[in-house]
Design a protein around this motif. Sequence first.
Motif, short mmCIF file in Angstrom:
data_model
loop_
_atom_site.label_atom_id
_atom_site.label_comp_id
_atom_site.label_asym_id
_atom_site.label_seq_id
_atom_site.Cartn_x
_atom_site.Cartn_y
_atom_site.Cartn_z
N ARG A 452 0.84 -1.30 0.10
CA ARG A 452 0.19 -0.07 0.09
C ARG A 452 0.81 1.08 0.03
NH1 ARG A 452 -2.68 -0.55 5.07
NH2 ARG A 452 -3.96 -2.15 4.42
N ASP A 453 1.84 1.33 0.76
CA ASP A 453 3.13 2.35 0.93
C ASP A 453 3.45 2.69 -0.46
OD1 ASP A 453 2.45 2.76 3.69
OD2 ASP A 453 4.38 2.12 4.21
N ILE A 490 3.63 -3.79 -7.90
CA ILE A 490 3.20 -2.69 -7.41
C ILE A 490 1.87 -2.10 -8.35
CG2 ILE A 490 3.33 0.00 -6.91
CD1 ILE A 490 4.56 -2.10 -5.11
N SER A 491 1.80 -2.44 -9.29
CA SER A 491 0.76 -1.99 -10.21
C SER A 491 -0.44 -2.93 -9.78
CB SER A 491 1.12 -2.09 -11.66
OG SER A 491 1.35 -3.33 -12.24
N TYR A 492 -0.42 -3.93 -9.43
CA TYR A 492 -1.48 -4.86 -8.78
C TYR A 492 -2.22 -4.00 -8.07
CZ TYR A 492 -4.28 -8.93 -8.31
OH TYR A 492 -5.42 -9.77 -8.28
N PRO A 493 -3.74 -3.96 -8.30
CA PRO A 493 -4.54 -2.91 -7.46
C PRO A 493 -4.60 -3.13 -5.81
CG PRO A 493 -5.72 -3.87 -9.21
CD PRO A 493 -4.51 -4.52 -9.17
N LEU A 496 -5.61 -7.29 -1.25
CA LEU A 496 -6.85 -7.48 -0.24
C LEU A 496 -8.18 -8.06 -0.92
CD1 LEU A 496 -6.58 -4.63 2.47
CD2 LEU A 496 -5.74 -6.96 2.64
N GLN A 497 -8.15 -8.14 -2.21
CA GLN A 497 -9.32 -8.59 -2.94
C GLN A 497 -9.20 -10.12 -3.26
OE1 GLN A 497 -9.83 -5.69 -6.06
NE2 GLN A 497 -11.69 -4.88 -5.29
N MET A 498 -10.18 -10.87 -2.79
CA MET A 498 -9.82 -12.33 -2.87
C MET A 498 -10.07 -12.92 -4.23
SD MET A 498 -8.97 -15.20 -1.52
CE MET A 498 -8.86 -15.07 0.23
N SER A 499 -8.92 -13.47 -4.72
CA SER A 499 -9.19 -14.06 -5.84
C SER A 499 -7.88 -15.08 -6.20
CB SER A 499 -9.22 -13.22 -7.42
OG SER A 499 -7.87 -12.43 -7.35
N ASP A 500 -7.92 -16.17 -7.12
CA ASP A 500 -6.77 -16.73 -7.42
C ASP A 500 -5.59 -16.00 -7.65
OD1 ASP A 500 -8.12 -18.88 -6.67
OD2 ASP A 500 -8.62 -19.65 -8.63
N GLU A 501 -6.04 -14.89 -8.74
CA GLU A 501 -5.00 -14.09 -9.12
C GLU A 501 -4.12 -13.23 -8.07
OE1 GLU A 501 -6.43 -11.06 -11.87
OE2 GLU A 501 -4.33 -10.46 -12.33
N THR A 502 -5.00 -12.65 -7.03
CA THR A 502 -4.45 -12.18 -5.87
C THR A 502 -3.60 -13.06 -4.97
OG1 THR A 502 -6.40 -10.57 -6.02
CG2 THR A 502 -5.12 -10.41 -4.08
N ILE A 503 -4.15 -14.01 -5.13
CA ILE A 503 -3.40 -15.10 -4.17
C ILE A 503 -1.90 -15.30 -4.66
CG2 ILE A 503 -3.28 -17.55 -3.16
CD1 ILE A 503 -6.14 -17.46 -2.72
#
Length: 532
Positions: A452-453, A490-493, A496-503
Amino acid sequence: MSLPTRNNPYSFNEFLEWRKNVDYYADDPFIQKVVKHYCGDEWQKVDEEARSVSKKASFRWRDMAESIAWPEKRPYMMHYDGHHNRIDRIVRPRETEIMEREIFSEAFFSDHTSPWVKLIKMFIIYQNGEACVSCPITCTEGMVEMIKKYPDTPEIKDILQHCQEGIDGVFAIGAQYLSEIQGGSDVPSNLLEAVQEGDTWKLYGTKFFCSATHADYAMVTAKPVGSEDVALFVIPSWLPGNKEKEIRNGYTIDRIKWKMGTSELTTGELTFNGAVAYPVGPLNRGVANVAGVVLSYSRLTVGISAASFMTRAAREAKKYVQFREAFGVKTGQFPLVMSQLNAIEKLAKQTVAGAFKLYRDFLSLEGGLQGGLAKDQDISIRKKRFMIRELIMLQKITASWDSTDVIRTAMSLFGGHGVMEDFSALPRLYRDSAVNELWEGPRNVLLVQMHRDFQRASEWYLPAEFIAELLKGAEPKTIFEFAKEFVVLISYPSLLQMSDETIAVCEQWDQFCHKLYHCYQSLAMKEVESDV
Ligand SMILES: Cc1cc2nc3c(=O)[nH]c(=O)nc-3n(C[C@H](O)[C@H](O)[C@H](O)COP(=O)(O)OP(=O)(O)OC[C@H]3O[C@@H](n4cnc5c(N)ncnc54)[C@H](O)[C@@H]3O)c2cc1C
């Protein structure tokens, strides 16, 4: 070939004799080199002080730390005296109290002690593990640095004096109570209530993780009635004149936890019922000040204590494999053993070098740490403050993680003896190290915070520029590779949004941060090694 005999002559004495006589500083050429490299003009003074404190830490305090670690010497609570007065006395072995008094007399946070001298003393003393002193030293530092910024009232000035310079030769001890039963990471969810009664603030409610419960003062987070903002307060454990009478300042210690590590130190569950508290800083800046200042100091110290634990583990494992034999040869003659030993020695050394390099940068930071993200007008100072903030988190997650791995590997090099509590200090250091990983911000929380920082700072601190600065001195190809991966992550929004991609991104981010800090450490090592 070995023939049977009923009088087995085997003995560990040679190894034990070596271990008994090791001086943590005088017998460690690497740390001496690190001091010489990083402590600038001051290194001779730091070296001298290190030699002096090491004579106590390596022998007398080492033996005391070992002695108080026995389960039967663990601290316990005496809630009432014989006349039914609630006292909540924490009963600790006399040795703990003597050692604590001696160690705190080192005046770590005095205006007369230079930060480098303080750091080297910590590094040496922390080789003895928690021992009911490491956490209190760390907490006292965070408290001192925080209240130094807001010495607004006579009470706060007295507390500062007591912690920094001592009163009648006795130095006060600080604690930090943030975590509540519903959440430790999530400080904004605190429910402890602060009420202004006349001119006095009082606290009501509960805290669930209160280490160094024997401290004289504690920093406590609480919400003023009707407000969603967390404020920061300091409380004395006893109001003036009440310590001798054992009348605590409007709170009870309901129980102490039974925990895996740092067992010589109590971690209590507390109920506040009108504890007198003094506000520290603006009432709406509690979270920013706690995270930006108090916890940042504690996280820096977790880095140095991880370096200390690893140094001791690697040193003792190295000697043991030179002593122990199996199948007719020293165990250090087995390539597998050597490869593991080399790995832990390298990790220990680079953690030490990284901690000193970071501390050098930290000391050169104008105005020290601040709450929240840097807002300095001068962009170069703003960037530097940001860099230090992030490096402290990177060090915290990497060093505390590696420390537990290094100690586990060291224990494994001792074979079955590695897990024997009465054979070496390693199992105790291992348990303490596991705690270091969790307090002062667990890994996931810091990983999310950093992500986030970086997103928030990327407008004024380009990610590629940040990486180039952090890895200054590395090969251009290395910098390029790290920067490329960093920009994508860092460009990943949001993590905290749950999805396979985020994991999948989280997994990569976790590994990336570890790798990045290792690279910073190896540059620190290179600097030390380049000295003749
Ligand atoms: C021995 C010991 C002594 C302690 N002493 C003190 C003390 O003196 N004072 C004090 O205030 N606290 C103290 N603590 C508490 C410690 O700081 C907390 O345990 C820590 O902050 C985590 O809080 P929690 O236990 O509530 O875990 P939780 O907040 O419930 O977290 C559980 C898991 O969820 C993850 N998680 C939480 N939030 C996020 C997020 N946003 N994103 C991703 N993952 C997340 C965490 O990383 C963790 O893996 C102590 C802890 C220990 C173990």
